[in-house]
Structure formats: C-alpha cells, structure tokens
Design an enzyme around this catalytic site. Structure first.
Site, PDB file in Angstrom:
ATOM      1  N   MET A  81     -10.100 -44.553 -20.785  1.00 52.13           N
ATOM      2  CA  MET A  81     -10.225 -43.637 -22.298  1.00 52.13           C
ATOM      3  C   MET A  81      -8.992 -42.817 -21.985  1.00 52.13           C
ATOM      4  O   MET A  81      -8.712 -42.147 -21.049  1.00 52.13           O
ATOM      5  CB  MET A  81     -11.440 -43.110 -22.620  1.00 52.13           C
ATOM      6  CG  MET A  81     -11.348 -42.395 -24.088  1.00 52.13           C
ATOM      7  SD  MET A  81     -13.178 -42.127 -24.397  1.00 52.13           S
ATOM      8  CE  MET A  81     -13.449 -40.584 -23.149  1.00 52.13           C
ATOM      9  N   HIS A  82      -7.852 -43.098 -23.102  1.00 57.06           N
ATOM     10  CA  HIS A  82      -6.969 -42.103 -22.946  1.00 57.06           C
ATOM     11  C   HIS A  82      -6.278 -41.688 -24.164  1.00 57.06           C
ATOM     12  O   HIS A  82      -5.331 -41.009 -24.399  1.00 57.06           O
ATOM     13  CB  HIS A  82      -5.739 -42.857 -22.047  1.00 57.06           C
ATOM     14  CG  HIS A  82      -5.051 -43.968 -22.735  1.00 57.06           C
ATOM     15  ND1 HIS A  82      -5.383 -45.313 -22.764  1.00 57.06           N
ATOM     16  CD2 HIS A  82      -3.896 -43.863 -23.768  1.00 57.06           C
ATOM     17  CE1 HIS A  82      -4.607 -45.854 -23.527  1.00 57.06           C
ATOM     18  NE2 HIS A  82      -3.763 -45.176 -24.190  1.00 57.06           N
ATOM     19  N   ARG A  83      -6.624 -42.458 -25.411  1.00 57.01           N
ATOM     20  CA  ARG A  83      -6.161 -42.396 -26.612  1.00 57.01           C
ATOM     21  C   ARG A  83      -6.426 -40.564 -27.130  1.00 57.01           C
ATOM     22  O   ARG A  83      -7.385 -40.243 -27.032  1.00 57.01           O
ATOM     23  CB  ARG A  83      -6.610 -42.965 -27.867  1.00 57.01           C
ATOM     24  CG  ARG A  83      -6.634 -44.600 -27.530  1.00 57.01           C
ATOM     25  CD  ARG A  83      -6.028 -45.342 -28.573  1.00 57.01           C
ATOM     26  NE  ARG A  83      -5.390 -46.750 -28.149  1.00 57.01           N
ATOM     27  CZ  ARG A  83      -4.130 -46.965 -28.123  1.00 57.01           C
ATOM     28  NH1 ARG A  83      -3.418 -46.128 -28.226  1.00 57.01           N
ATOM     29  NH2 ARG A  83      -3.969 -48.280 -27.247  1.00 57.01           N
ATOM     30  N   ARG A 142      -4.062 -37.949 -18.694  1.00 54.97           N
ATOM     31  CA  ARG A 142      -4.284 -37.124 -19.902  1.00 54.97           C
ATOM     32  C   ARG A 142      -5.773 -36.897 -20.178  1.00 54.97           C
ATOM     33  O   ARG A 142      -6.060 -35.805 -20.478  1.00 54.97           O
ATOM     34  CB  ARG A 142      -3.760 -38.058 -21.165  1.00 54.97           C
ATOM     35  CG  ARG A 142      -4.193 -37.389 -22.739  1.00 54.97           C
ATOM     36  CD  ARG A 142      -4.234 -38.351 -23.576  1.00 54.97           C
ATOM     37  NE  ARG A 142      -2.660 -38.705 -24.153  1.00 54.97           N
ATOM     38  CZ  ARG A 142      -2.085 -37.855 -25.055  1.00 54.97           C
ATOM     39  NH1 ARG A 142      -2.726 -36.445 -25.546  1.00 54.97           N
ATOM     40  NH2 ARG A 142      -0.887 -38.052 -25.133  1.00 54.97           N
ATOM     41  N   ASP A 169     -10.602 -47.719 -24.672  1.00 53.62           N
ATOM     42  CA  ASP A 169      -9.905 -47.675 -26.162  1.00 53.62           C
ATOM     43  C   ASP A 169      -8.353 -48.163 -25.746  1.00 53.62           C
ATOM     44  O   ASP A 169      -7.707 -48.028 -26.801  1.00 53.62           O
ATOM     45  CB  ASP A 169      -9.763 -46.111 -26.365  1.00 53.62           C
ATOM     46  CG  ASP A 169      -9.112 -45.230 -25.523  1.00 53.62           C
ATOM     47  OD1 ASP A 169      -8.406 -45.761 -24.502  1.00 53.62           O
ATOM     48  OD2 ASP A 169      -9.059 -43.942 -25.749  1.00 53.62           O
TER      49      ASP A 169
END
Ligand code: UD1
Length: 387
Positions: A225-227, A261, A305
């Site tokens: 997940m990084h969005r 992130r 994501d």
C-alpha cells in the site's frame, strides 16, 4: 535512429527492461542500428526502490541520472523538465519514449513535445476517471501530447478513441510488464521463502517467528500500500491497520513489504508500533522484482493499491483485493476475467470481499497480447511509424 527512454520510479523499471533487451536484439540483426540512451530522473533513489531492480532485471546503468529525488509534485515535475530539456538539447533524439504514469512520464513528454521531438507512450490509454489521482493527470497529459500511443488492452484503445485520438497514432501492443514476468518467473520460483523473509525483515521485530518458514511455507496474505489516498490520512489508514491486525491475522500471517511513504506515515500517525508489535505481521523492506514475484506466486490472497500488482495477480491467478474505489486497469477485474475486485478503503466492504475472496482458488488469466512479446511489438511500431 536515436531514442531516449525515460524512467523515474519503481513501476517503470520492469517496463523498460524488456524494451532495452529488444533494442539489443534488433541491433544484433540489423545494419541500421538504434542508438539508445537511458535517462533516470532519480525520483526513486533508494537502493531498494531503484538499483535493486536494475540489478535483478539486468537493466544497464542509466546513461544519465537527473538526480531529482523527493519533493512535491510540482517540484519533481519542474526540476525534471529543467534537467531533461538540457539532455534533449545536447542529444537531439528522434524519439522520446515514456512509460506508465509517474511524474517522469508527464515531465518528459511535455519537455520533448515543446522541442518538437516525437513522443511515444508505452502503456497509453489507461483511465481511472479519477482526476484526484496524480497518475491520472500524468496519463491524460502524456496521452494528449504523444505521437504514438501503445496500449496494453482494447479497453484503452476505446478510451483513446473516445478522446478523439486518431487511429493512426494508436497501436494495441499488449502489456509490456508481462514480458518481464514471463522471462523471470522461473527464476523467481526457485527462491526460498525463508531467505526472502530473513533477508528483508525490517530490524527490531524479534517478536516474529522466523522458523515458521524453515520447512514449508505457511498460508499467508500479502499486502502492499502506498497511494496517498490510503496512507496520507489517519482516519483512513487507522481502520485499515485495525482490520489487518485484528481480523486478517486471525486467519493467517500477513507479509507486508513497506513502501517508504507508508513507513513514514505509519510512524507519523503512531501506528508503526501497532503493526510492528503484532506477532503475525511480518514487515519487510521493499523487495526486489523476483522476491515480490515469488511471494505473489505463493500468497493465498493479495491486498494492494498498486496497479502493476493487479496485472500480475491476473496472470498468476492470485485472488486480489484492490484497496481503491476505481482502477485504470479494469481488465484486471473479475468482471472482465481478471483476479481482482475493488474494495475501496471502507472496512465493511473490505471485510465482505475478503471473506468471499478467501473461498476462491488461483485462476490464472491471460488477456490478449499479454504474451511476453509486447516489447517486440513496441519497437516495431516505433521503427515503422509514419503519420
Ligand atoms: C510513485 C508514483 C506511483 C507509483 C509509485 C510506486 C508518481 C506520481 N507516483 O509514487 O505512480 O505507483 O511510485 O512506488 O510518480 N521515497 C524514498 N525513497 C525512494 C523513493 C521515495 O524514501 O527511493 C519517499 C519520498 O521521500 C516520498 C515518498 O517516498 O516522500 C513518496 O515518493 P514519491 O516519489 O513522491 O511517490 P510514490 O508514492 O513512490
């Protein structure tokens, strides 16, 4: 013919690898050589986010690194344009090739176009219809400016036609990421789960049982997940972490290679200790290409994501929950024969689909032209382009 190809961030690297190999093959068999220059904007700069991919996929070192690094979108795009303009003025290529939808894609297509250099976009025509996604802006602008638009599927061709792009500029070539998957899957299959976990586990997780992987692979879920839409707001990230730590880990362990992130945001929201202290969540550094492919081949379920992983899950058949409300890659959805289902970031929706998805078995699918020969079709389209 002189070509400059541009990469900037992790998802570009697996797309450029087969294209560069294809140029090599062409040059071996042809009198009229392609002069190729690889430019890395430097948006992703960590060893694990960048160099590890170059090494694993045998990508030659970039001829030029613009050293852009982190920053706001305007900073990344603006600094890339300033630096890339100098490169174009010095080298005067016939073509600039951009890939995917990262900030480098946008910055370099605009810069090339203003200098009247032809632009080819590999992975053109994808649309999420969500202009709050930075990647959607990158896709829209790049496709609007490109001379040659190479698409991964027919849905993307339809999107471009609806936007008025003339047929002569569009070529359906298939998915270039699958070239990389096909040429690396046997190597990935030989990796040991044990080694992957032990070599990549983030320090200070003494509460994890590393012996679990010694003899056989336990059932596990795989998470990425990084969005910004998922990780930049505590009220969204918090409930996702609750769901992972209190529900998913009841069924099986969770392996989570963490994007920089996301790590930063978990720490900022005081959630890092929650995941780290959970005995059933294995936090890993970002993995290299083969390691991630091996985990994807073995996972019971993927939660992600990422756009690229949705595609890889489709070809590998890994049941996938996509933690987004929309996707620019509808061909990967179950309703189109793919492996993934959109669950957004609402926990009750995630929970319902998670329960249903656990009942599914692997079911690999191969959309048309996701056949490992896309880079050949890309180079051919560029060499034979005429308006
Ligand atoms: C970028 C792409 C996205 C892609 C993703 C995959 C854009 C708009 N987004 O998002 O499409 O899916 O890469 O990884 O181009 N950082 C590091 N080390 C690095 C790279 C980044 O620590 O090597 C940190 C930066 O400091 C930054 C954060 O990670 O704060 C996010 O990096 P950034 O390049 O802004 O975008 P991504 O979220 O990685």
């Amino acid at each position: 013919m002189k070509i400059i190809s541009v990469v900037g961030a992790r998802p570009n690297f697996m797309k450029i690898a087969p294209f560069i190999k294809e140029i090599g093959r062409y040059n071996e068999n042809s009198d009229c050589k392609v002069d190729h220059i690889l430019v890395h904007t430097g948006q992703h700069y960590d060893d694990r986010m960048s160099k590890a991919f170059f090494r694993a996929l045998n990508i030659p070192n970039a001829d030029i690194n613009l050293g852009i690094g982190s920053g706001s979108h305007a900073e990344q795009v603006g600094n890339t344009m300033i630096a890339f303009e100098k490169v174009l003025l010095e080298h005067e290529p016939d073509w600039v090739i951009v890939l995917g939808d990262v900030n480098a894609t946008l910055a370099c297509s605009v810069t090339a176009k203003k200098l009247h250099i032809k632009v080819c976009h590999i992975e053109a025509g994808l649309r999420s219809e969500d202009e709050r996604m930075p990647e959607e802006i990158n896709r829209l602008v790049t496709d609007r400016l490109s001379d040659l638009l190479l698409t991964p599927d027919m849905l993307s061709v339809e999107n471009l036609k609806k936007e008025g792009v003339p047929d002569s500029r569009i070529k359906f070539v298939g998915n270039i990421m699958i070239d990389t998957l096909e040429s690396n899957r046997s190597q990935a299959a030989t990796l040991s789960m044990n080694d992957i976990i032990k070599n990549n586990i983030i320090g200070d997780q003494n509460n994890k049982d590393l012996k679990l992987f010694d003899d056989q692979t336990p059932t596990f879920s795989l998470m990425t997940m990084h969005r910004p839409s998922n990780v930049d707001h505590r009220e969204i990230l918090g409930p996702i972490i609750d769901f992972l730590s209190n529900e998913v880990t009841k069924d099986m362990i969770l392996i989570w290679p963490i994007h920089p992130r996301t790590q930063k945001q978990l720490k900022a929201f005081d959630l890092w200790d929650v995941v780290k202290n959970n005995k059933r969540i294995y936090l890993l550094h970002p993995l290299n290409y083969h390691e991630m492919l091996k985990l994807n081949m073995e996972a019971k379920i993927m939660l992600t994501d990422s756009g690229g992983l949705q595609e890889e899950c489709t070809v590998l058949g890994t049941p996938c929950l996509t933690l987004r409300w929309n996707t620019e890659r509808p061909i990967t959805l179950r309703e189109h024969g793919g492996a993934s289902v959109l669950v957004g970031n609402n926990i009750s929706q995630i929970r319902n689909e998670y329960i249903e998805t656990l009942k599914l078995h692997r079911s690999p699918e191969r959309p048309k032209f996701w056949d490992g020969k896309t880079s050949y079709r890309c180079l051919n389209a560029i060499l034979n382009f005429s308006l």
